[in-house]
Design an enzyme around this catalytic site. Sequence first.
Site, PDB file in Angstrom:
ATOM      1  N   LYS A 100       0.776  -1.239   0.000  1.00 28.26           N
ATOM      2  CA  LYS A 100       0.000   0.000   0.000  1.00 28.26           C
ATOM      3  C   LYS A 100       0.810   1.294   0.000  1.00 28.26           C
ATOM      4  CE  LYS A 100      -4.337  -0.370  -0.280  1.00 28.26           C
ATOM      5  NZ  LYS A 100      -5.451   0.557  -0.520  1.00 28.26           N
TER       6      LYS A 100
ATOM      7  N   ASP B 168      -8.191   0.778   6.676  1.00 24.60           N
ATOM      8  CA  ASP B 168      -8.268  -0.444   7.476  1.00 24.60           C
ATOM      9  C   ASP B 168      -6.934  -0.712   8.159  1.00 24.60           C
ATOM     10  OD1 ASP B 168      -6.443  -2.543   5.935  1.00 24.60           O
ATOM     11  OD2 ASP B 168      -7.364  -1.186   4.542  1.00 24.60           O
TER      12      ASP B 168
END
Length: 403
Positions: free
Chosen positions: A77, A124
């Site tokens: 990410k 998240d």
Amino acid sequence: MKELIKWAKNEMPKTDCSASLSLMTAAEMEKAHRFHKSFPRYTETPLTCLSHLAAYFGIKGIYIKDESFRFELNAFKVLGGSYAIAKYIAKQLGKDISEISYDTLVSDETKKKLGDITFYTATDGNHGRGVAWAANKLRQKSVVLMPRGSSQVRLQNILKEGAEASITDLNYDDAVRLANKRASADPNGVMVQDTAWEGYEEIPGWIMQGYGSMSFETFEQLKAAGIERPTHIFVQAGVGSLAGSVVGYFANLFPDNPPVMSVVEASAADCLYISSLAGKLVGVKGSLSTIMAGLACGEGNTISWEILKNHANFFVSAPDWVSARGMRVLAVPLKGDAKVISGESGAVTAGLLFTLLRDEEYRDFRAALGINADSVVLIFSTEGNTDPERFRDAVWDGEFPSG
Ligand SMILES: Cc1ncc(COP(=O)(O)O)c(C=O)c1O
């Protein structure tokens, strides 16, 4: 009763997606890769060839990109958040991204020119950790809002990067709205969100380009292994930014004979799957409860949807047992194959591939995909054991059994 995997062939009419697709060209991805290579800790993550597993199933090759080695962050990410922040700063400085390296970003001069910035995001875990990490390196602030049920380990990892971070009582999509509201109310605030909506497209487009660094590396590694083109690609999706990036990159590389590309979601948050059936982007509401925390998103990225609608071949909705199975298969490989430590969101594509190749109840899907002895399959393990306790529950204690 065991929840079944659902799949749908993409039969949506084609539309013009050239604006979104042109963001994901090899040239754009190469720029992102050049930027990431300037990081002091940059190394290519491994592309692991599971040749024994492929031989066991009678197919030509299975390759898995292992993002547990991405910097020190255990997931792909950070590639997106760091690149978007760099592009934002390049724009503020009136420069092209090609003139910006890691050293320019973290320099005193840049800090002086930029002044104080606070980067806001909802996450998240993995995206927020990447944004907090990048902000920390730039000596800037970050505010990270996490959805209800987020893991304490992931929160701690974000706090360690100096972010103001907290777990809210909202689901992912509502946490995004709250982060955006706070960013808009802050004169120094910049929203760095890994999804797009109408009117918020520039930064998410850059994030998707940043993810492209991974696809770029992967394709270089495949070529070095003598593979000119994978025949099948499976990529997981939450909001679909990653999937749009991967599918867009390979669709641009092989306009005449693209690989068969499948987008795989958690069944509790399968907004793209249901959108493919509806023929338009629709959302999933509610708690979005799944072990695949990174995929627990109920509203798809609008830029990415344009690409997926036109270039993804299949949409798949996978229950939690699929990802737990993938975690076990990758952690305990056949003799001769390297192990891959993959977390819940990382392993769902491996679990799906294994299930398709092994379980007769999915032979229709296997046939529709056209997987045969000549197939070379590419999958992405997008994270390592980012929640070690849950990893042990699945891998050691057999939670979420597949039978
Ligand atoms: C490990 C992991 N894999 C995949 C994804 C899915 O990415 P996207 O939300 O862009 O679809 C995420 C998102 O957070 C993630 O953390």
